[in-house]
Design an enzyme around this catalytic site. Structure first.
Site, PDB file in Angstrom:
ATOM      1  N   ILE A  62       0.824  -1.227   0.000  1.00 51.21           N
ATOM      2  CA  ILE A  62       0.000   0.000   0.000  1.00 51.21           C
ATOM      3  C   ILE A  62       0.851   1.267   0.000  1.00 51.21           C
ATOM      4  O   ILE A  62       0.335   2.350  -0.255  1.00 51.21           O
ATOM      5  CB  ILE A  62      -0.999   0.044   1.187  1.00 51.21           C
ATOM      6  CG1 ILE A  62      -0.266  -0.043   2.547  1.00 51.21           C
ATOM      7  CG2 ILE A  62      -2.057  -1.036   1.057  1.00 51.21           C
ATOM      8  CD1 ILE A  62      -1.123   0.371   3.730  1.00 51.21           C
ATOM      9  N   SER A  87       0.406  -4.543  12.832  1.00 49.44           N
ATOM     10  CA  SER A  87      -0.644  -4.563  13.854  1.00 49.44           C
ATOM     11  C   SER A  87      -0.189  -5.000  15.255  1.00 49.44           C
ATOM     12  O   SER A  87      -1.009  -5.024  16.164  1.00 49.44           O
ATOM     13  CB  SER A  87      -1.768  -5.493  13.387  1.00 49.44           C
ATOM     14  OG  SER A  87      -1.317  -6.839  13.380  1.00 49.44           O
ATOM     15  N   ASP A 133      -9.276   0.680  18.972  1.00 44.71           N
ATOM     16  CA  ASP A 133      -9.599   1.457  20.182  1.00 44.71           C
ATOM     17  C   ASP A 133      -8.329   1.972  20.865  1.00 44.71           C
ATOM     18  O   ASP A 133      -8.402   2.839  21.730  1.00 44.71           O
ATOM     19  CB  ASP A 133     -10.431   0.621  21.160  1.00 44.71           C
ATOM     20  CG  ASP A 133      -9.729  -0.638  21.671  1.00 44.71           C
ATOM     21  OD1 ASP A 133      -8.637  -0.965  21.171  1.00 44.71           O
ATOM     22  OD2 ASP A 133     -10.287  -1.287  22.581  1.00 44.71           O
ATOM     23  N   GLU A 134      -7.157   1.446  20.465  1.00 45.90           N
ATOM     24  CA  GLU A 134      -5.921   1.832  21.156  1.00 45.90           C
ATOM     25  C   GLU A 134      -5.561   3.304  20.919  1.00 45.90           C
ATOM     26  O   GLU A 134      -4.763   3.874  21.648  1.00 45.90           O
ATOM     27  CB  GLU A 134      -4.776   0.890  20.755  1.00 45.90           C
ATOM     28  CG  GLU A 134      -5.146  -0.549  21.069  1.00 45.90           C
ATOM     29  CD  GLU A 134      -4.014  -1.557  20.947  1.00 45.90           C
ATOM     30  OE1 GLU A 134      -2.842  -1.184  21.080  1.00 45.90           O
ATOM     31  OE2 GLU A 134      -4.326  -2.747  20.728  1.00 45.90           O
ATOM     32  N   TYR A 157       2.559   1.723  17.786  1.00 46.26           N
ATOM     33  CA  TYR A 157       1.438   1.184  16.992  1.00 46.26           C
ATOM     34  C   TYR A 157       0.237   2.114  17.073  1.00 46.26           C
ATOM     35  O   TYR A 157      -0.304   2.547  16.039  1.00 46.26           O
ATOM     36  CB  TYR A 157       1.060  -0.223  17.495  1.00 46.26           C
ATOM     37  CG  TYR A 157      -0.286  -0.693  16.992  1.00 46.26           C
ATOM     38  CD1 TYR A 157      -0.516  -0.898  15.635  1.00 46.26           C
ATOM     39  CD2 TYR A 157      -1.353  -0.926  17.882  1.00 46.26           C
ATOM     40  CE1 TYR A 157      -1.764  -1.324  15.168  1.00 46.26           C
ATOM     41  CE2 TYR A 157      -2.591  -1.353  17.423  1.00 46.26           C
ATOM     42  CZ  TYR A 157      -2.793  -1.543  16.065  1.00 46.26           C
ATOM     43  OH  TYR A 157      -4.029  -1.957  15.608  1.00 46.26           O
ATOM     44  N   ARG A 288       5.493  -5.312  29.291  1.00 47.52           N
ATOM     45  CA  ARG A 288       5.684  -4.553  28.044  1.00 47.52           C
ATOM     46  C   ARG A 288       5.958  -3.089  28.400  1.00 47.52           C
ATOM     47  O   ARG A 288       5.300  -2.552  29.306  1.00 47.52           O
ATOM     48  CB  ARG A 288       4.403  -4.685  27.231  1.00 47.52           C
ATOM     49  CG  ARG A 288       4.328  -3.820  26.006  1.00 47.52           C
ATOM     50  CD  ARG A 288       2.950  -3.902  25.353  1.00 47.52           C
ATOM     51  NE  ARG A 288       2.777  -5.110  24.570  1.00 47.52           N
ATOM     52  CZ  ARG A 288       1.609  -5.496  24.049  1.00 47.52           C
ATOM     53  NH1 ARG A 288       0.524  -4.766  24.251  1.00 47.52           N
ATOM     54  NH2 ARG A 288       1.524  -6.590  23.340  1.00 47.52           N
TER      55      ARG A 288
END
Ligand code: NAD
Ligand code: TYD
Length: 353
Positions: A62, A87, A133-134, A157, A288
């Protein structure tokens, strides 16, 4: 053919469910799936529909500034459903630039191609951007994300997805491009790449390997069955109001540790293990970096305005998902050992010659 639609990222987890739904439900549409087949893209996900007369696969990126306008010229798309993205949050922490390239530049490249191809002929056209939603950041113990919650992305991300959402709105406001956006909570189900929590845990439980739980496992996610997300995308693409955003979620919040315990319970039964055996594999590991505490979606707008609601209870969906992984060991083996690249060569490249 009544319409030609471009679906990007259709060889990935969610994209493959969307492509299958559209190809089967709308035989009068021609569905063109543009996917670069990164590590996360797997044409085996679409084996059952790859020969459908209304389905075309285009391998491509893309971010390619020549290819994308050329595809608009060749196929004269009536609509776009854009899912292609990097993702995985953990990968965004180690390689943020790859996320900026695909998620930000790639989305802008598609918007630009659509604007140029559709100029002055926006009637009936739709550019639908699938987001997360992040972008809204992290919740405390209370409250939900609504469509008007201020953006507050906190990982590379989510920052890249937030940025792509802003570009979509900018193209709508500036050029009048007919756009739609949805922001969805965590998905689970078949064909989920085993770097994400649920498929990774299923794989490790099956093989009696440690199940890595970040931090104390207290982070909360709102899980939605991937087929219900695909149904929401169908409803929003066809009936959503141009320029609007719709939140999609399952009203299904679980702490990671409770979710893993539930998975262990289901798998003990399915694998004829004694109760509690799989839970012994749970291993708490380093957290994380910047780990968002809680995501929870208020999807009442989508339910009220477009009549969508989730179809499955989580326990039932998890069982179906476990069954799918136990019955599709070959898919998992191929994904893990990279053999699906050979599959692609066999299915597409050799046939082209
Ligand atoms: P995925 O990683 O499983 O699949 C992504 C797909 O995009 C792959 O097929 C990959 O080959 C393709 N792709 C990646 N870079 C590309 C590029 N430069 N050009 C063309 N194709 C490329 O992702 P997913 O989980 O299916 O997510 C799909 C979309 O939904 C993403 O936009 C993601 O942000 C969004 N989303 C995901 C979730 C979730 O829980 N997984 C939740 C909400 C929103
Ligand atoms: P993930 O599936 O990566 O989705 P996201 O980060 O986009 O929500 O992770 C879901 C939750 O599970 C998240 O809180 C991080 C946590 N997690 C683990 O505890 N262990 C793991 O091995 C993974 C991959 C995730």
């Amino acid at each position: 053919m009544k319409k030609t639609l471009l679906i990007t990222g259709g060889a990935g987890f969610i994209g493959s469910h969307v492509v299958r739904l559209f190809v089967r439900k709308y035989p009068e549409y021609r569905i063109v799936n543009l996917d670069a087949l990164t590590y996360a893209g797997n044409p085996e996900n679409l084996k059952d529909i790859e020969h459908a007369p209304n389905y075309v696969f285009e391998k491509g990126d893309i971010t390619d500034e020549q290819l994308v306008p050329a595809l608009f010229e060749q196929y004269r798309f009536d609509g776009v459903v854009h899912l292609a993205a990097e993702s995985h949050v953990d990968r965004s922490i180690t390689d943020p630039l790859a996320f900026i390239k695909t998620n930000v530049f790639g989305t802008a490249n598609l918007l630009n191609a659509a604007k140029n191809a559709w100029k002055d002929h926006f009637d009936g056209k739709r550019f639908y951007h699938v987001s997360t939603d992040e972008v809204y950041g992290s919740l405390g113990k209370e409250g939900y994300f609504t469509e008007t919650t201020a953006y507050d992305p906190r990982s590379p991300y989510s920052a890249s997805k937030a940025s792509s959402d802003h570009f979509v709105r900018a193209y709508q406001h500036t050029y009048g491009l007919p756009t739609l956006i949805s922001n969805c909570s965590n998905n689970y189900g078949a064909n989920h790449f085993p770097e994400k929590l649920i498929p990774l845990a299923i794989h490790n439980i099956k093989n009696k390997k440690p199940i890595p739980v970040y931090g104390k496992g207290e982070n909360v996610r709102d899980w939605l069955w991937v087929n219900d997300h695909a149904r929401a995308i169908d409803v929003i693409f066809h009936n959503g109001n141009i320029g609007e955003t719709y939140n999609i979620g399952g009203h299904n919040e679980w702490t990671n540790i409770d979710l893993i315990r539930e998975l262990c319970r289901i798998m003990d039964k399915k694998l004829n293990r004694k109760a509690g055996e799989s839970a012994e594999l749970i291993t708490f590991v380093k957290d994380r970096a910047g780990h968002d505490l809680r995501y929870a979606i208020d999807s009442s707008k989508l339910q009220r305005d477009l009549g969508w609601e989730p179809s499955l209870q989580f326990e039932e969906g998890l069982e179906k998902t476990v069954d799918w992984y136990l019955n599709n060991q070959e898919w998992l083996d191929n994904v893990i050992n990279g053999a699906y690249q050979d599959y692609y060569t066999k299915q597409y490249v050799e046939r082209e010659q």
